[in-house]
Write an enzyme that holds these catalytic residues in place. Sequence first.
Site, PDB file in Angstrom:
ATOM      1  N   THR A   1      41.471  30.344  33.282  1.00  0.00           N
ATOM      2  CA  THR A   1      40.036  30.152  33.541  1.00  0.00           C
ATOM      3  C   THR A   1      39.464  31.248  34.448  1.00  0.00           C
ATOM      4  N   GLY A   2      40.318  32.149  34.939  1.00  0.00           N
ATOM      5  CA  GLY A   2      39.852  33.212  35.835  1.00  0.00           C
ATOM      6  C   GLY A   2      39.377  34.439  35.065  1.00  0.00           C
ATOM      7  N   GLN A   3      38.930  35.434  35.819  1.00  0.00           N
ATOM      8  CA  GLN A   3      38.440  36.666  35.175  1.00  0.00           C
ATOM      9  C   GLN A   3      39.493  37.270  34.240  1.00  0.00           C
ATOM     10  N   ASP A   4      40.666  37.579  34.775  1.00  0.00           N
ATOM     11  CA  ASP A   4      41.680  38.283  33.976  1.00  0.00           C
ATOM     12  C   ASP A   4      42.240  37.394  32.871  1.00  0.00           C
TER      13      ASP A   4
ATOM     14  N   ASP B   1      49.786  22.842  37.465  1.00  0.00           N
ATOM     15  CA  ASP B   1      49.361  23.451  38.724  1.00  0.00           C
ATOM     16  C   ASP B   1      50.534  24.237  39.299  1.00  0.00           C
TER      17      ASP B   1
ATOM     18  N   LEU C   1      48.912  34.756  36.182  1.00  0.00           N
ATOM     19  CA  LEU C   1      47.666  35.261  36.769  1.00  0.00           C
ATOM     20  C   LEU C   1      47.053  34.254  37.743  1.00  0.00           C
TER      21      LEU C   1
ATOM     22  N   SER D   1      42.934  33.884  45.021  1.00  0.00           N
ATOM     23  CA  SER D   1      42.833  35.340  44.951  1.00  0.00           C
ATOM     24  C   SER D   1      41.752  35.943  45.844  1.00  0.00           C
TER      25      SER D   1
ATOM     26  N   THR E   1      49.399  43.319  43.312  1.00  0.00           N
ATOM     27  CA  THR E   1      48.080  43.828  43.693  1.00  0.00           C
ATOM     28  C   THR E   1      48.162  45.006  44.662  1.00  0.00           C
TER      29      THR E   1
ATOM     30  N   GLU F   1      46.622  45.098  47.241  1.00  0.00           N
ATOM     31  CA  GLU F   1      46.619  44.528  48.590  1.00  0.00           C
ATOM     32  C   GLU F   1      48.007  44.559  49.232  1.00  0.00           C
TER      33      GLU F   1
ATOM     34  N   TYR G   1      46.665  36.590  52.118  1.00  0.00           N
ATOM     35  CA  TYR G   1      46.748  36.804  50.671  1.00  0.00           C
ATOM     36  C   TYR G   1      47.730  37.933  50.355  1.00  0.00           C
TER      37      TYR G   1
ATOM     38  N   LYS H   1      51.315  37.831  48.369  1.00  0.00           N
ATOM     39  CA  LYS H   1      51.571  38.638  47.162  1.00  0.00           C
ATOM     40  C   LYS H   1      52.831  39.504  47.324  1.00  0.00           C
TER      41      LYS H   1
ATOM     42  N   ARG I   1      33.608  38.611  36.841  1.00  0.00           N
ATOM     43  CA  ARG I   1      34.149  38.572  38.196  1.00  0.00           C
ATOM     44  C   ARG I   1      33.495  37.430  38.966  1.00  0.00           C
TER      45      ARG I   1
HETATM   46  P1  NAP Z   1      40.473  34.692  39.659  1.00  0.00           P
HETATM   47  O1  NAP Z   1      39.263  34.988  38.822  1.00  0.00           O
HETATM   48  O2  NAP Z   1      40.286  34.229  41.070  1.00  0.00           O
HETATM   49  O3  NAP Z   1      41.337  33.579  38.869  1.00  0.00           O
HETATM   50  C1  NAP Z   1      42.379  32.905  39.487  1.00  0.00           C
HETATM   51  C2  NAP Z   1      42.918  31.862  38.528  1.00  0.00           C
HETATM   52  O4  NAP Z   1      43.991  31.169  39.180  1.00  0.00           O
HETATM   53  C3  NAP Z   1      41.907  30.794  38.098  1.00  0.00           C
HETATM   54  O5  NAP Z   1      42.094  30.500  36.747  1.00  0.00           O
HETATM   55  C4  NAP Z   1      42.312  29.607  38.963  1.00  0.00           C
HETATM   56  O6  NAP Z   1      41.990  28.360  38.398  1.00  0.00           O
HETATM   57  C5  NAP Z   1      43.821  29.784  38.968  1.00  0.00           C
HETATM   58  N1  NAP Z   1      44.477  29.013  40.016  1.00  0.00           N
HETATM   59  C6  NAP Z   1      44.138  28.952  41.334  1.00  0.00           C
HETATM   60  N2  NAP Z   1      44.949  28.085  41.977  1.00  0.00           N
HETATM   61  C7  NAP Z   1      45.815  27.591  41.058  1.00  0.00           C
HETATM   62  C8  NAP Z   1      46.871  26.651  41.106  1.00  0.00           C
HETATM   63  N3  NAP Z   1      47.209  26.031  42.236  1.00  0.00           N
HETATM   64  N4  NAP Z   1      47.548  26.387  39.962  1.00  0.00           N
HETATM   65  C9  NAP Z   1      47.210  26.997  38.810  1.00  0.00           C
HETATM   66  N5  NAP Z   1      46.215  27.893  38.690  1.00  0.00           N
HETATM   67  C10 NAP Z   1      45.520  28.179  39.809  1.00  0.00           C
HETATM   68  O7  NAP Z   1      41.453  35.951  39.723  1.00  0.00           O
HETATM   69  P2  NAP Z   1      41.478  37.277  38.788  1.00  0.00           P
HETATM   70  O8  NAP Z   1      40.564  38.280  39.375  1.00  0.00           O
HETATM   71  O9  NAP Z   1      41.346  36.887  37.382  1.00  0.00           O
HETATM   72  O10 NAP Z   1      42.955  37.789  39.097  1.00  0.00           O
HETATM   73  C11 NAP Z   1      44.064  37.351  38.319  1.00  0.00           C
HETATM   74  C12 NAP Z   1      45.354  37.556  39.108  1.00  0.00           C
HETATM   75  O11 NAP Z   1      45.508  38.927  39.426  1.00  0.00           O
HETATM   76  C13 NAP Z   1      45.414  36.829  40.455  1.00  0.00           C
HETATM   77  O12 NAP Z   1      46.765  36.493  40.676  1.00  0.00           O
HETATM   78  C14 NAP Z   1      44.982  37.880  41.456  1.00  0.00           C
HETATM   79  O13 NAP Z   1      45.508  37.580  42.728  1.00  0.00           O
HETATM   80  C15 NAP Z   1      45.591  39.106  40.838  1.00  0.00           C
HETATM   81  N6  NAP Z   1      44.930  40.397  41.063  1.00  0.00           N
HETATM   82  C16 NAP Z   1      43.600  40.537  40.846  1.00  0.00           C
HETATM   83  C17 NAP Z   1      43.017  41.786  40.968  1.00  0.00           C
HETATM   84  C18 NAP Z   1      41.551  42.009  40.691  1.00  0.00           C
HETATM   85  O14 NAP Z   1      41.028  43.044  41.093  1.00  0.00           O
HETATM   86  N7  NAP Z   1      40.876  41.109  39.965  1.00  0.00           N
HETATM   87  C19 NAP Z   1      43.804  42.888  41.314  1.00  0.00           C
HETATM   88  C20 NAP Z   1      45.174  42.708  41.505  1.00  0.00           C
HETATM   89  C21 NAP Z   1      45.734  41.456  41.365  1.00  0.00           C
HETATM   90  P3  NAP Z   1      40.561  27.633  38.690  1.00  0.00           P
HETATM   91  O15 NAP Z   1      39.600  28.236  37.717  1.00  0.00           O
HETATM   92  O16 NAP Z   1      40.891  26.206  38.420  1.00  0.00           O
HETATM   93  O17 NAP Z   1      40.198  27.924  40.109  1.00  0.00           O
HETATM   94  O1  F7E Z   2      36.321  43.240  48.758  1.00  0.00           O
HETATM   95  C1  F7E Z   2      34.284  44.844  51.382  1.00  0.00           C
HETATM   96  C2  F7E Z   2      35.499  44.087  51.849  1.00  0.00           C
HETATM   97  O2  F7E Z   2      36.388  40.843  48.103  1.00  0.00           O
HETATM   98  C3  F7E Z   2      36.370  44.633  48.579  1.00  0.00           C
HETATM   99  C4  F7E Z   2      40.775  40.556  44.903  1.00  0.00           C
HETATM  100  O3  F7E Z   2      40.640  40.498  43.496  1.00  0.00           O
HETATM  101  O4  F7E Z   2      41.013  42.944  44.825  1.00  0.00           O
HETATM  102  C5  F7E Z   2      40.245  41.892  45.397  1.00  0.00           C
HETATM  103  O5  F7E Z   2      40.361  41.934  46.809  1.00  0.00           O
HETATM  104  C6  F7E Z   2      35.929  45.346  49.843  1.00  0.00           C
HETATM  105  C7  F7E Z   2      36.598  44.859  51.139  1.00  0.00           C
HETATM  106  O6  F7E Z   2      37.957  42.522  47.015  1.00  0.00           O
HETATM  107  C8  F7E Z   2      31.524  42.501  51.431  1.00  0.00           C
HETATM  108  O7  F7E Z   2      35.606  44.097  53.271  1.00  0.00           O
HETATM  109  C9  F7E Z   2      31.922  44.503  52.163  1.00  0.00           C
HETATM  110  O8  F7E Z   2      36.984  45.964  51.909  1.00  0.00           O
HETATM  111  O9  F7E Z   2      35.592  42.559  46.417  1.00  0.00           O
HETATM  112  P1  F7E Z   2      36.493  42.221  47.535  1.00  0.00           P
HETATM  113  P2  F7E Z   2      39.367  42.763  47.742  1.00  0.00           P
HETATM  114  O10 F7E Z   2      39.406  42.145  49.093  1.00  0.00           O
HETATM  115  O11 F7E Z   2      39.658  44.223  47.628  1.00  0.00           O
HETATM  116  C10 F7E Z   2      42.418  42.922  45.126  1.00  0.00           C
HETATM  117  C11 F7E Z   2      43.062  44.059  44.384  1.00  0.00           C
HETATM  118  C12 F7E Z   2      43.028  41.597  44.899  1.00  0.00           C
HETATM  119  O12 F7E Z   2      44.202  41.498  44.579  1.00  0.00           O
HETATM  120  C13 F7E Z   2      42.242  40.385  45.282  1.00  0.00           C
HETATM  121  O13 F7E Z   2      42.719  39.224  44.618  1.00  0.00           O
HETATM  122  O14 F7E Z   2      34.549  45.107  50.000  1.00  0.00           O
HETATM  123  N1  F7E Z   2      33.025  44.080  51.516  1.00  0.00           N
HETATM  124  N2  F7E Z   2      30.974  43.541  52.136  1.00  0.00           N
HETATM  125  C14 F7E Z   2      32.825  42.844  51.044  1.00  0.00           C
HETATM  126  N3  F7E Z   2      33.602  42.021  50.323  1.00  0.00           N
HETATM  127  C15 F7E Z   2      33.101  40.815  49.969  1.00  0.00           C
HETATM  128  N4  F7E Z   2      33.847  39.983  49.227  1.00  0.00           N
HETATM  129  N5  F7E Z   2      31.842  40.429  50.347  1.00  0.00           N
HETATM  130  C16 F7E Z   2      31.015  41.244  51.089  1.00  0.00           C
HETATM  131  O15 F7E Z   2      29.889  40.867  51.410  1.00  0.00           O
END
Ligand code: NAP
Ligand code: F7E
Length: 323
Positions: free
Chosen positions: A12-15, A58, A80, A84, A125, A127, A149, A153, A184
Amino acid sequence: MGDRRALVTGITGQDGSYLAEFLLERGYDVYGLIRRSSTVNFERIRHIQDDVHLLSGDLLDQNSLMFAIQEARPHEVYNLGAQSFVPASWAQPLLTGEITALGVARLLEAIRSTDAEIRFYQASTSELFGKVRESPQTETTPFYPRSPYGVSKVYGHWITINYRESYDMYACAGILFNHESPRRGLEFVSRKITNGVARIKHGRDSRLLLGNLDARRDWGYAGDFVRAMWMMLQQETPDDFVIATGRDRTIREFCEAAFGSVGLDWEEYVQVDERFLRPAEVEVLRGDPSKARRVLGWEPEVSFEEMVAMMVERDMELVALEK
Ligand code: NAP
Ligand code: F7E
């Protein structure tokens, strides 16, 4: 049952939604793990809801993961699911650890005890790199996570590698840098900005409050990045890969591109609000995707400018539809 079956946690998430579409196009039977909630949150998968099999489970619940693996009998599992959102990990560090760290071990255990031939993808990630030790970051750059977080990870990453080395399982970790899209979550900075632009352009808001404008991220497009996940699991031997564009930009530059795409000057609308600053910040991330290019043949296709324009355009439509 089809020839190729995949189970996706976090569907249900973005990816998860982009990956499910991608796998369906390739003829997979797609199973998605969903957790029960009192309101349905299928916005991102509504259009494919009838094409995928949804299983209730879950990452906190070992038995539900066992049942899901037994029910789907997948060839590939993509983990995934995660808590997050980085700021939420300071508010709920233990829950984040249970889901984002231990959830990986639970899923690996469910796979190991059911069918150790299953190929496993872990969503690692950028991170992990946090306070970066070198730039750009590669598969061998040491980790220095900066949030609960990121720390969670790190565990997920190493437990994946440990199961590969301990049990000879086909387990890969993709170290993905930030990737964005119109799907997103609204709390992440990219979407917060594009949604803010649309609300300002439609006259619904007059300003946008952000935190650290100097942070730099290597932003790619989610549709390109899920392709890399699948590519990793099609190799002969399991390995870990950095997936990134190789270019970093500041939050200011993101604002400039997003506001600029509808003819607005971001400096007239964006204000810094300290509530959005983090206790420990990841100042700059830039990945080196050369191993992925060389071994997987992976290249990003959508440019930063195209992605920002796509996100603003979609948010303009969505805000126009809001009552
Ligand atoms: P997202 O939109 O936040 O989606 C997270 C998903 O995890 C949702 O489907 C959520 O379900 C599910 N989830 C949360 N808690 C759970 C639980 N206890 N049991 C089962 N499912 C659960 O994240 P995303 O951006 O698609 O990212 C996908 C994965 O890649 C994550 O692991 C994230 O940490 C990692 N990642 C993301 C990025 C990025 O830039 N997007 C980069 C590197 C790594 P609900 O809809 O029910 O909340
Ligand atoms: O923040 C700055 C903030 O929340 C990016 C997740 O998908 O990518 C994501 O993590 C930057 C940070 O993403 C605001 O301080 C400024 O430096 O969009 P973000 P994130 O923290 O990089 C990684 C790869 C993951 O794995 C994670 O799951 O933007 N920033 N002003 C802000 N950030 C937010 N959220 N809101 C602000 O108002």
